[in-house]
Design a protein around this motif. Structure first.
Motif, PDB file in Angstrom:
ATOM      1  N   GLY A  98     -10.663  -1.672   6.666  1.00 53.94           N
ATOM      2  CA  GLY A  98     -10.650  -0.655   7.708  1.00 53.94           C
ATOM      3  C   GLY A  98      -9.583   0.387   7.540  1.00 53.94           C
ATOM      4  N   SER A  99      -8.548   0.100   6.783  1.00 51.91           N
ATOM      5  CA  SER A  99      -7.472   1.075   6.616  1.00 51.91           C
ATOM      6  C   SER A  99      -7.831   2.069   5.534  1.00 51.91           C
ATOM      7  N   LYS A 100      -7.268   3.257   5.613  1.00 52.58           N
ATOM      8  CA  LYS A 100      -7.488   4.323   4.650  1.00 52.58           C
ATOM      9  C   LYS A 100      -6.261   4.455   3.767  1.00 52.58           C
ATOM     10  N   LYS A 101      -6.494   4.407   2.428  1.00 48.94           N
ATOM     11  CA  LYS A 101      -5.387   4.544   1.486  1.00 48.94           C
ATOM     12  C   LYS A 101      -4.942   5.999   1.406  1.00 48.94           C
ATOM     13  N   GLN A 102      -3.646   6.172   1.264  1.00 51.62           N
ATOM     14  CA  GLN A 102      -3.058   7.508   1.187  1.00 51.62           C
ATOM     15  C   GLN A 102      -2.993   7.924  -0.281  1.00 51.62           C
ATOM     16  N   SER A 103      -3.944   8.762  -0.672  1.00 53.42           N
ATOM     17  CA  SER A 103      -4.014   9.200  -2.070  1.00 53.42           C
ATOM     18  C   SER A 103      -3.308  10.521  -2.323  1.00 53.42           C
ATOM     19  N   ASP A 104      -3.078  11.305  -1.275  1.00 53.93           N
ATOM     20  CA  ASP A 104      -2.420  12.604  -1.419  1.00 53.93           C
ATOM     21  C   ASP A 104      -0.946  12.462  -1.086  1.00 53.93           C
ATOM     22  N   LEU A 105      -0.084  12.740  -2.085  1.00 53.64           N
ATOM     23  CA  LEU A 105       1.348  12.589  -1.856  1.00 53.64           C
ATOM     24  C   LEU A 105       1.885  13.630  -0.888  1.00 53.64           C
ATOM     25  N   ALA A 106       1.211  14.780  -0.813  1.00 57.54           N
ATOM     26  CA  ALA A 106       1.709  15.836   0.082  1.00 57.54           C
ATOM     27  C   ALA A 106       1.559  15.453   1.544  1.00 57.54           C
ATOM     28  N   THR A 107       0.498  14.733   1.859  1.00 57.09           N
ATOM     29  CA  THR A 107       0.243  14.358   3.261  1.00 57.09           C
ATOM     30  C   THR A 107       0.526  12.892   3.530  1.00 57.09           C
ATOM     31  N   ALA A 108       1.024  12.158   2.526  1.00 54.57           N
ATOM     32  CA  ALA A 108       1.265  10.728   2.717  1.00 54.57           C
ATOM     33  C   ALA A 108       2.434  10.505   3.674  1.00 54.57           C
ATOM     34  N   LYS A 109       2.328   9.445   4.432  1.00 48.92           N
ATOM     35  CA  LYS A 109       3.363   9.088   5.384  1.00 48.92           C
ATOM     36  C   LYS A 109       3.975   7.747   5.000  1.00 48.92           C
ATOM     37  N   ALA A 110       5.182   7.548   5.421  1.00 45.57           N
ATOM     38  CA  ALA A 110       5.884   6.317   5.112  1.00 45.57           C
ATOM     39  C   ALA A 110       5.268   5.154   5.875  1.00 45.57           C
ATOM     40  N   PHE A 111       5.402   3.967   5.307  1.00 47.37           N
ATOM     41  CA  PHE A 111       4.916   2.766   5.977  1.00 47.37           C
ATOM     42  C   PHE A 111       5.755   2.502   7.228  1.00 47.37           C
ATOM     43  N   VAL A 112       5.130   1.930   8.211  1.00 46.00           N
ATOM     44  CA  VAL A 112       5.812   1.578   9.462  1.00 46.00           C
ATOM     45  C   VAL A 112       5.580   0.094   9.696  1.00 46.00           C
ATOM     46  N   GLY A 113       6.638  -0.678   9.692  1.00 46.91           N
ATOM     47  CA  GLY A 113       6.513  -2.110   9.876  1.00 46.91           C
ATOM     48  C   GLY A 113       6.497  -2.503  11.349  1.00 46.91           C
ATOM     49  N   THR A 114       5.806  -3.620  11.604  1.00 46.95           N
ATOM     50  CA  THR A 114       5.712  -4.145  12.977  1.00 46.95           C
ATOM     51  C   THR A 114       6.116  -5.597  13.064  1.00 46.95           C
ATOM     52  N   CYS A 115       6.517  -6.198  11.921  1.00 49.61           N
ATOM     53  CA  CYS A 115       6.862  -7.623  11.914  1.00 49.61           C
ATOM     54  C   CYS A 115       8.210  -7.820  12.598  1.00 49.61           C
ATOM     55  N   SER A 173       4.404  -4.002  -8.612  1.00 48.10           N
ATOM     56  CA  SER A 173       3.539  -3.918  -9.785  1.00 48.10           C
ATOM     57  C   SER A 173       2.416  -2.936  -9.492  1.00 48.10           C
ATOM     58  N   ALA A 174       1.721  -2.523 -10.558  1.00 55.14           N
ATOM     59  CA  ALA A 174       0.679  -1.518 -10.412  1.00 55.14           C
ATOM     60  C   ALA A 174      -0.536  -2.049  -9.663  1.00 55.14           C
ATOM     61  N   ASP A 175      -0.839  -3.354  -9.799  1.00 54.08           N
ATOM     62  CA  ASP A 175      -2.027  -3.919  -9.167  1.00 54.08           C
ATOM     63  C   ASP A 175      -1.718  -4.524  -7.798  1.00 54.08           C
ATOM     64  N   GLN A 176      -0.538  -4.255  -7.291  1.00 58.74           N
ATOM     65  CA  GLN A 176      -0.169  -4.837  -6.001  1.00 58.74           C
ATOM     66  C   GLN A 176      -0.737  -3.988  -4.863  1.00 58.74           C
ATOM     67  N   GLU A 177      -1.269  -4.673  -3.831  1.00 58.02           N
ATOM     68  CA  GLU A 177      -1.849  -3.983  -2.688  1.00 58.02           C
ATOM     69  C   GLU A 177      -0.761  -3.348  -1.830  1.00 58.02           C
ATOM     70  N   GLU A 178      -1.143  -2.307  -1.097  1.00 57.74           N
ATOM     71  CA  GLU A 178      -0.204  -1.704  -0.174  1.00 57.74           C
ATOM     72  C   GLU A 178       0.113  -2.689   0.953  1.00 57.74           C
ATOM     73  N   PRO A 179       1.357  -2.750   1.375  1.00 56.06           N
ATOM     74  CA  PRO A 179       1.703  -3.695   2.444  1.00 56.06           C
ATOM     75  C   PRO A 179       1.096  -3.267   3.779  1.00 56.06           C
ATOM     76  N   LEU A 180       0.699  -4.257   4.542  1.00 57.24           N
ATOM     77  CA  LEU A 180       0.173  -4.014   5.879  1.00 57.24           C
ATOM     78  C   LEU A 180       1.320  -3.909   6.869  1.00 57.24           C
ATOM     79  N   PRO A 181       1.109  -3.280   7.999  1.00 56.71           N
ATOM     80  CA  PRO A 181       2.242  -3.093   8.934  1.00 56.71           C
ATOM     81  C   PRO A 181       2.897  -4.391   9.353  1.00 56.71           C
ATOM     82  N   TYR A 182       2.101  -5.450   9.595  1.00 56.89           N
ATOM     83  CA  TYR A 182       2.718  -6.702  10.047  1.00 56.89           C
ATOM     84  C   TYR A 182       3.342  -7.486   8.896  1.00 56.89           C
ATOM     85  N   GLU A 183       3.330  -6.936   7.669  1.00 54.95           N
ATOM     86  CA  GLU A 183       4.049  -7.541   6.552  1.00 54.95           C
ATOM     87  C   GLU A 183       5.409  -6.894   6.322  1.00 54.95           C
TER      88      GLU A 183
END
Length: 1390
Positions: free
Chosen positions: A43-60, A108-118
């Motif tokens: 359900g989440s959308k990956k940020q492919s554009d560096l110009a509009t990318a936003k920093a991760f926000v943690g909730t853990c 690593s290159a094949d590592q998934e983007e972290p989820l907010p609760y991580e």
């Protein structure tokens, strides 16, 4: 859209499955949480554009995310500090959810983007650091510092990673980074003595540097927002102290804000910087005592540097032999006690006793290994708080850990609320219809509890279960309804739309095609009109160009003739003047030679007379000196014999002939004279003529006794000094380094990299098991102890280099300077005891420079003694276990009793020294005898003796050189390939010849590569014992690895060099003059070269070859046109610039071949090779190249001018054949009049054929004119006319645009009649080649120019010029004969 609906449907189905899932154990919980993460990532959308990318926000809000806790417990990756109490010793430890801390995971290159609760929030990160400092930081003092550091470093590293991921830049995040910096500063000092596996100082410094760099960036960003952090001055101080050896740190300090720059922290750091750079060690340690605890910890890294520099200053300040108390070093250099100070001095080669160190500059060494840092009590006594408070920088706050999050209830049912995608997925599912073609989505299979056995009681359902079941049924009904609606819409809407679209498509196609055809017809008509105008303009330009060239040719011929005559006259005048000068020079030389000969004869006679007189006078002086010497020798002999006779007579008079007849009293009275007589003197009296009896007083007796005691004391001191000198370690640097530098003087000048020398000595002791008597054992132990004391300097911390029977005594480097040569000498001394297995210790004898072989005491000259057989076996086994090259100098130490002696030839015979020398195992042998008594120690080996020291270092230069492979290949090709080929090409061009044959150049290149391959992979390299394995462990020296001459390494090197070879160029002799076939052969050859490379690597080469072929063809056509006047000449096989082609291929090979060393540690270092310089210089050029490089062979090859002539002749022949073909076709064409309609009149065709014949005739005329100009040039250069290729100019055609005037008149008349006044002129007849009346008049006037050309013709002029030249040539020959006759008459007259 379909993919979105599919993912949405999959997510919705997975959500319902999660709601109904139940976990029985941690593995099930982990699987459910993985499914939850998968749904959320869909359900989440990956940020492919560096110009509009936003920093991760943690909730853990937990110190460790829930999923990681279950995962680490399942994989047994829990730390001791995170295990639930009571489960430590069990096989399945459980996690304490309240104390678990998230560990660091490498990106690593094949590592998934972290989820907010991580990702943890900033307050959670602050809580985590507080927990680590309050509960974990003080638990390292229980002795497990390795586990303590590993846990804290890993967790703080994870905190720093999350700060970077969420891009925190605030005072709170900066405070966390400060605590990480303090943690690494504390560990740098406290854990410096820990094992390498527990604590790595290099990694700790790297992490500290990264923390400080992040802090610096945060300070800069916050300063732009006018936000300032507390304790910034403290961190800036640490940054300065970390970079005291870098001069740029002062510039950075000056750029700080005044509020920070003027603080006590920065002032303290600058004072430490000044003390360190001014070598003021007293002030440095005074500042360490005054600074804070963490400042002292960070300055601990400079202790060794400052102490070493302090020792060097003390050695320069004090004179040699001064005893400096160790207490003074402890006070000034910050040592903990005298023991540490003593070990530090001994590490650098200085001698110490119980309380003093002897300062001797010659004894100071540079050890190969670094001094192992030790904890300092001076620093640790500054810490007055707990470790946690020291790292925190202030008292720790109260800790209150929250309850960790749990997504499962007590029964294991999933009750998590982190499914943030559920609501959005439902909205998308209800608003967008599903695609009917998709099959029903499979529901993920999750572990569910087994159903209980049926019971008779009534089954009841809870409201939640009913609600969930109703919800699932609702979504199933919705799915089926959407499917039916979609199918009905498809039938009612899609099919009518398809029928309507077909009719619309046909109408649109008809209109578009019609419009396109109309536009295309207009464009074609316009293009034809433009082409017609261009052709008419080209015809006019071509005719005018022909006329202009004819006029220009006539003028040029006249100017050429005039210039040739003037040049000919000038050459004749110049030749005459040269002949006169040559004659005068020869006459002058003859006169000068005769004059010099006469003067030489007169001078030699004078010198002869003078020399004879002087030699006679010298002989008279020598004769007088010989007479005087003989007289003096005879006088000395007479004097000695006379003194012997006098002595003999006196002894006969003084010695009594019989025993005395008087009693002792009477004898004394007789001997003592009367005091009243005058024979008594002050200090005694004479008993007889030769004997005097002395009388002294008690005072004089006491003085004499005191003097004797002082003499005895001085002698005892002298013996002690001799004994100290005997046990003092040898200064091998000064004894060996000077002679090594002298031997390598020439080598060092040629190769500056060889200024670092290495010398390794192996001492072989006898096996103590073969010693039978106690006296021999005691003597051997004393001798071993003495040898260790003599050759031991510094200290070694490498346990892998020593063992019980294989001890490393010394390993250090010292500077060496002889005259203007400076360098360094690496000294290694290894002690071997008995017949040990050398293979157990790798590289023990590798790189040995000399062998000191010790025989067991005592040694007797008894060949039958069994010890000689054992020692002979030990020596041969020792020598055969090392590579045979180079041969070692051997020094044999023979301990013998003081009353015995051993001869050198006897030792040579017993140990078979001559056989070992012949076998190449040793180079020379020197015998050193150690006499000793029952209690005497050995007097020592006189290594300073020139004979022994020279034999110890008589190994000399091995002849090996080290270089990187790529520069070596390039230099060798530059010397033996590029320079040779380019010089040969230059000479060939100067002489007018073409390039070498490609296979000749390829043979030279392959010969150079093969020679390099033979030198670098020579079997002789296997026998080299180099370098010493002890020096390769250190990275200070540029030494090769130990595998440099192994089989696998040389095999890989052989394969790499073999890939550099070029294949031979294959071509067909039948296609030598076909340029297209030559190009095809070149591309086939290039394909062979690039077949093993990637296409991207071959782009440069292919572009070069393409440009080379185009330029070769273009240049040949242009030059041929200028030299012969024939255009569009085609080059042949020999005109190809083969040198440029082969060099391009060679450059491609050198640039694209991988020269990295596959056996290196990183597998990314460039390969370094070793080779024998003499073998590399011994390169023989192939026979094929020497043959084609000869000047005589070049004379038989085709010249460039000849290729132009052949190409021009071939082109003319080709055009003539083409013209004949056109003539034949024109004769056949009238038969086809009924079929083909000719739009042009006959006169136009005849004019066209006449124009082509005219062009061919002009080109042939130009070609013959060029040949004749070359002939004239040869005549001007005074070449032999018989050897010149004289062109046949007798058959030159007249200078006319047509072959005959009749043809010109006929063509002109027919063209004029048909094209201007003919009645058949019409648009239909001429078509697009219509000629107007004006053009007809101009063309007629142009073609009729030949009638107005004057006489005589050019051919007549050329014939007349040839006759004039022949006449001039005959006159010149007559003049030459007359001049030679005059010269001969002049010589005969002389």
């Amino acid at each position: 859209m379909g993919l979105l609906l599919f993912n949405t449907s999959l997510a919705v189905g997975a959500i319902f499955s999660l709601k109904s899932s139940t976990a029985r154990n941690n593995s099930d919980k982990l699987q459910i949480l993985n499914l939850r993460d998968k749904v959320n990532r869909i359900g989440s959308k990956k940020q492919s554009d560096l110009a509009t990318a936003k920093a991760f926000v943690g909730t853990c809000t937990d110190m460790c995310p829930e999923k990681e806790r279950y995962d680490r417990e399942e994989k047994r990756r829990l730390h001791n500090y995170e295990i639930l109490q009571g489960t430590e010793g069990t096989g399945n430890p459980q996690v304490n959810h309240s104390l678990a801390v998230k560990e660091y995971s490498r990106s690593s290159a094949d590592q998934e983007e972290p989820l907010p609760y991580e990702l943890r929030t900033l307050p959670t990160l602050t809580l985590t650091v507080t927990y680590l400092l309050s509960q974990i930081a003080d638990r390292g003092e229980d002795g497990k510092w390795g586990d303590w550091f590993d846990f804290l470093w890993n967790r703080t590293r994870g905190i720093r990673k999350e700060i970077t991921q969420q891009q925190f830049c605030s005072t709170e995040s900066t405070a966390l980074l400060k605590k990480c910096v303090r943690f690494h500063i504390f560990c740098a000092e406290r854990l410096c003595e820990e094992d390498m596996h527990s604590f790595d100082d290099k990694i700790n410094n790297e992490n500290m540097t990264k923390c400080l760099q992040t802090l610096k960036e945060n300070y800069c960003d916050l300063e732009k927002k006018q936000v300032f952090c507390p304790n910034e001055a403290e961190m800036r101080c640490y940054m300065v102290l970390m970079n005291l050896n870098q001069g740029d740190i002062l510039r950075e300090t000056q750029q700080l804000r005044p509020e920070v720059r003027n603080t006590t922290f920065i002032n303290y750091a600058l004072q430490v910087y000044a003390a360190l750079n001014s070598n003021n060690y007293l002030r440095f340690f005074r500042l360490v005592r005054q600074g804070s605890f963490l400042c002292a910890c960070i300055t601990h890294r400079y202790f060794t540097q400052v102490r070493k520099k302090a020792l060097q200053i003390l050695l320069k300040a004090y004179r040699k032999g001064i005893q400096l108390p160790l207490d003074e070093l402890v006070r000034t250099l910050g040592f903990d006690d005298q023991n540490e100070a003593s070990h530090f001095c001994q590490f650098f080669g200085l001698t110490t006793d119980e309380s003093c160190v002897t300062l001797d500059k010659a004894m100071f060494i540079e050890p190969e290994e670094n001094w192992c840092s030790r904890r300092s009590a001076l620093i640790e006594q500054k810490r007055t708080t707990s470790i946690g408070e020291a790292i925190n920088g202030e008292p720790l706050p109260a800790l209150s850990l929250p309850q960790p999050e749990n997504s499962f209830d007590a029964s294991g049912k999933f009750v998590g609320q982190s499914l943030y995608f559920a609501d959005s997925s439902r909205k998308e599912a209800t608003s967008a219809p599903l695609v009917a073609d998709h099959a029903p989505l499979p529901t993920p299979v999750l572990p569910t509890p087994q159903p209980a056995p049926p019971r008779k009681a009534k089954v009841t359902f809870s409201p939640e279960e009913v609600k969930e079941e109703v919800g699932s049924l609702f979504w199933d009904v919705i799915d089926s309804m959407c499917l039916d609606i979609g199918q009905e819409v498809k039938r009612e809407v899609v099919e009518p739309l398809m029928d309507a679209s077909v009719s619309v498509y046909e109408s649109i196609t008809t209109e578009v095609v019609a419009e396109f055809v109309s536009t295309l017809a207009d464009s074609v008509t316009t293009l034809q009109k433009q082409q017609k105008a261009e052709r008419e303009a080209q015809a006019r330009n071509r005719v005018s160009a022909h006329v202009t060239s004819d006029i220009l040719r006539e003028v040029l011929d006249e100017e050429t003739l005039r210039s040739a005559q003037e040049e000919y006259r000038y050459k004749l005048f110049k030749l005459k003047r040269q002949r006169i000068e040559r004659c005068s020079t020869e006459v002058t030389e003859a006169i000068l030679n005769s004059s010099v000969l006469d003067m030489t004869l007169s001078l030699s006679e004078e010198f002869y007379q003078k020399d004879v007189v002087e030699r006679l006078e010298q002989l008279d002086d020598y004769e007088q000196c010989v007479k005087i010497n003989r007289t003096g020798r005879f006088f000395r002999i007479w004097k000695a014999q006379h003194a012997a006779r006098v002595k003999f007579k006196r002894s006969m008079l003084d010695f009594p002939s019989s025993s005395a007849m008087l009693d002792p009293t009477e004898q004394i009275e007789t001997l003592l004279p009367d005091p009243r007589t005058e024979d008594i003197e002050e200090d005694g009296f004479y008993v007889n003529q030769t004997t005097k009896l002395s009388v002294e007083s008690p005072i004089e007796f006491l003085k004499r006794q005191e003097a004797e005691e002082k003499a005895l004391t001085a002698h005892e001191i002298y013996r002690n000094r001799c004994q100290q000198k005997t046990w003092r370690p040898l200064d091998l640097g000064s004894l060996v380094g000077g002679q090594l530098m002298k031997q390598n003087k020439a080598i060092s000048k040629k190769d500056p990299h060889l200024s670092a020398l290495f010398w390794k000595l192996v001492i072989s002791l006898p096996d103590p098991d073969y010693i039978q008597s106690e006296i021999q054992g005691r003597s051997l132990r004393q001798l071993t102890k003495w040898l260790k004391a003599k050759f031991h300097r510094g200290s070694s911390h490498s346990t892998n280099l020593s063992s019980l029977q294989n001890e490393l005594l010394s390993l250090y480097s010292v500077p060496v300077s002889v005259n203007s040569l400076c360098g360094s000498l690496g000294v290694c001394v290894r002690l071997l005891e008995g017949n040990i297995t050398i293979g157990d210790v790798a590289g023990t004898l590798l790189g040995t420079s000399a062998l000191l072989f010790v025989l067991p005491p005592p040694i007797r000259e008894d060949p039958e003694w069994l010890i000689w057989e054992e020692e002979n076996r030990r020596l041969e086994e020792l020598l055969r276990r090392k590579p045979c090259s180079p041969a070692l100098p051997l020094v044999i130490v023979c301990p013998v009793p003081a009353n015995e002696r051993v001869e050198e030839h006897f030792v040579r015979r017993c140990l078979n020294i001559d056989d070992l020398i012949l076998g190449g195992l040793i180079s020379d042998m020197s015998l050193c005898v150690l006499p000793y008594g029952d209690e005497d120690l050995p007097e020592g080996i006189d290594v300073a003796n020139p004979e022994i020291s020279e034999k110890c270092i008589s190994m000399g230069d091995l002849g090996l050189r080290s270089r990187h492979l790529r520069p070596l290949v390039e230099d060798l090709l530059q010397e033996n390939f590029y320079s040779r080929v380019l010089y040969n090409l230059k000479q060939r061009k100067l002489n007018g010849y073409l390039h070498q044959d490609p296979n000749t150049i390829i043979s030279l290149y392959n010969a150079v590569v093969s020679h390099l391959m033979q030198v670098l992979t020579s079997p002789k390299l296997f026998d080299y014992s180099w370098p010493a394995s002890e020096f390769t462990h250190s990275k200070k020296h540029d030494l090769p690895p130990l595998y440099w001459n192994s089989d696998t390494h040389l095999e890989a090197l052989h394969g790499l060099l073999y890939d550099l070879r070029l294949p031979r160029f294959v071509y067909s002799k039948e296609e030598r003059y076909d340029w297209s076939a030559v190009c095809a052969g070149v591309w086939a050859y290039v394909q062979k070269i690039v077949q093993n490379f990637e296409p991207s690597q071959c782009l440069d080469l292919t572009s070069k070859i393409r440009v080379l072929l185009h330029r070769a063809q273009k240049d040949f056509e242009d030059v041929c046109d200028l030299r012969t006047g024939v255009s569009q000449c085609r080059p042949a096989y020999i005109n190809m610039p083969w040198t440029d082609l082969i060099m391009a291929c060679v450059d491609f090979k050198i640039s694209e071949v991988d020269f990295t060393d596959p056996d290196s540690e990183t597998a990314m270092e460039e390969m370094v090779v070793r080779y024998n310089k003499a073998d590399l210089a011994d390169f023989e050029f192939p026979q094929e190249w020497r043959h084609f490089e000869n000047d005589k062979d070049r004379e038989g090859t085709i010249s460039l001018e000849e290729t132009f002539q052949k190409a021009a002749a071939s082109q003319c022949s080709r055009r003539r054949n083409q013209r004949e073909t056109e003539d034949k076709s024109s004769k056949v064409k009238p038969k086809l009049k009924s079929v083909i309609l000719d739009p042009l009149p006959k006169s136009v065709h005849e004019a066209t054929r006449a124009s082509s014949r005219l062009s061919t005739a002009i080109e042939e005329e130009k070609l013959k004119s060029r040949n004749f100009e070359k002939y004239l040039q040869n005549l001007v250069n005074d070449s032999n006319p018989n050897e010149s290729n004289i062109p046949d100019i007798s058959g030159l055609p007249p200078w006319s645009v047509f072959e005959a005037e009749e043809d010109a008149e006929e063509i002109s008349r027919s063209f004029y009649k048909d094209s201007v006044f003919g009645p058949e002129v019409s648009v239909w007849r001429y078509g697009q080649y219509e000629l107007d009346r004006t053009q007809g008049y101009e063309l007629d006037r142009t073609l009729g120019l030949d009638r107005t050309m004057g006489q005589p013709r050019v051919s007549d002029k050329v014939i007349q010029l040839e006759e004039d030249l022949r006449t001039q040539r005959r006159a010149s020959d007559v003049y030459e004969l007359q001049l030679q006759r005059w010269i001969q008459e002049g010589e005969e007259g002389l």
